[in-house]
Design a protein around this motif. Sequence first.
Motif, short mmCIF file in Angstrom:
data_model
loop_
_atom_site.label_atom_id
_atom_site.label_comp_id
_atom_site.label_asym_id
_atom_site.label_seq_id
_atom_site.Cartn_x
_atom_site.Cartn_y
_atom_site.Cartn_z
N LEU A 114 0.60 -0.98 -0.13
CA LEU A 114 0.42 -0.07 0.10
C LEU A 114 1.05 1.26 -0.12
CD1 LEU A 114 -2.85 -1.04 2.69
CD2 LEU A 114 -3.00 -0.52 -0.31
N CYS A 115 0.48 2.05 -0.63
CA CYS A 115 1.27 3.68 -0.74
C CYS A 115 1.05 4.54 0.27
CB CYS A 115 0.95 4.37 -2.00
SG CYS A 115 -0.12 5.23 -2.73
N GLY A 116 2.05 5.21 0.65
CA GLY A 116 2.54 6.42 1.60
C GLY A 116 2.39 6.40 2.41
N ILE A 117 2.07 4.64 2.93
CA ILE A 117 1.52 4.57 4.48
C ILE A 117 2.94 3.72 5.29
CG2 ILE A 117 -0.73 4.55 4.64
CD1 ILE A 117 -1.27 2.46 4.27
N ASP A 118 2.69 3.53 6.45
CA ASP A 118 3.89 1.98 7.52
C ASP A 118 2.71 1.99 7.80
OD1 ASP A 118 5.88 0.74 6.54
OD2 ASP A 118 6.95 2.31 7.11
N ALA A 119 2.60 0.03 8.28
CA ALA A 119 2.08 -0.04 9.36
C ALA A 119 2.29 -0.99 10.53
CB ALA A 119 1.25 -1.49 9.31
N SER A 224 4.01 9.20 24.68
CA SER A 224 5.47 9.37 24.13
C SER A 224 6.18 7.57 24.57
CB SER A 224 5.49 9.96 25.63
OG SER A 224 5.59 8.96 26.99
N ASN A 225 5.33 6.83 24.75
CA ASN A 225 5.46 5.48 24.39
C ASN A 225 4.98 4.50 22.69
OD1 ASN A 225 6.19 5.25 26.81
ND2 ASN A 225 3.99 4.22 27.86
N LEU A 226 5.42 5.36 21.75
CA LEU A 226 4.59 4.96 20.59
C LEU A 226 6.82 5.11 19.81
CD1 LEU A 226 3.73 4.51 17.66
CD2 LEU A 226 3.30 7.16 18.05
N MET A 227 6.82 3.98 19.51
CA MET A 227 7.70 4.05 18.75
C MET A 227 7.16 3.75 16.65
SD MET A 227 10.65 1.04 17.74
CE MET A 227 11.81 0.91 19.65
N THR A 228 7.77 4.59 15.94
CA THR A 228 6.98 4.51 14.96
C THR A 228 7.66 2.86 14.05
OG1 THR A 228 8.45 5.72 13.77
CG2 THR A 228 7.19 7.10 14.71
N PRO A 229 6.90 3.04 13.01
CA PRO A 229 7.74 1.44 12.35
C PRO A 229 9.06 1.78 11.71
CG PRO A 229 5.24 1.52 11.77
CD PRO A 229 5.79 3.19 12.28
N GLY A 230 8.90 2.75 10.89
CA GLY A 230 10.60 3.73 10.83
C GLY A 230 11.69 3.80 12.01
N GLU A 231 11.16 3.56 13.18
CA GLU A 231 12.41 3.12 14.27
C GLU A 231 12.44 2.46 15.04
OE1 GLU A 231 10.85 8.21 16.51
OE2 GLU A 231 10.05 6.44 16.86
N TYR A 232 11.05 1.53 14.10
CA TYR A 232 11.34 0.13 14.63
C TYR A 232 12.21 -0.74 14.03
CZ TYR A 232 10.30 -4.66 15.57
OH TYR A 232 10.14 -6.32 15.56
N LYS A 233 11.94 -0.35 12.36
CA LYS A 233 13.34 -0.53 11.54
C LYS A 233 14.71 -0.32 11.89
CE LYS A 233 10.04 -0.96 8.38
NZ LYS A 233 8.80 0.02 6.79
N LYS A 234 15.00 0.59 12.14
CA LYS A 234 16.24 1.77 12.89
C LYS A 234 16.76 0.54 13.91
CE LYS A 234 15.61 6.15 10.85
NZ LYS A 234 15.63 7.10 11.07
#
Length: 240
Positions: A114-119, A224-234
């Motif tokens: 899916l374009c434009g998003i990260d789950a 504040s406990n949210l880790m985005t999918p991008g941060e998780y991958k890093k």
Amino acid sequence: MALISSTKNSDVQEENISFLHPKVILLSAGITLTTILSFKLYRQYLRPIRSILDLNPKMLENNHKLRGYVTRVGDGDNFRFYHTPGGIFWGWGWLKKIPTKRSILKNETLMIRLCGIDAPERSHFGKPAQPFSEDALKWLNQYINKRKVTIIPYSIDQYKRIVAKCFVWKWNGRKDVSAEMLRNGIAIVYEGKVGAEFGDNEDWYRNLEKRAKWFKRGIWSLGSNLMTPGEYKKVYYRGE
């Protein structure tokens, strides 16, 4: 004998001339044109796309629509797509059947991202799952699995998935699946600068994300406990 010979020559000349008759020329031209147009129609609208090798650059550049059927949802932001060109008018659903065996579908379906998003990321290779990753998978599965959808392919990513916009018809109209996931707070706007595809909807997607964040829907309830999918991958895949 001379008369017979003359008659034969005349018949041959008439036969030769008949191929140059305007009606014959028009008929031949019509058949040729019809054949060419039929081939172009088939190539552009009726030829099944079964792999990324079947996609030509024009399809990725000109917002070419592909209509088909979702055979399986693999993650919170990708699924398997079986192309059914021509739809019901070309026999799909009554003359032609969509395969059900996974062994067959594996080689006849396209993997769509899916374009434009990260789950949120699910558990892979021993890595922990992100909160709401199963919610995203469940939501997408219920929303599009075993349904007819329309996709607009934009590009092919490093995993040979087609990055595409996906639409599905619901009782209240046609829905952009990426937008609905953002609206419900089970995906965020794609963070990567490379390979990002939004069509013409980046601003709309970001506004939907802001609204979900404001109302603390889904992943935004983590604060504040949210880790985005991008941060998780890093952290878990790149060791950054």
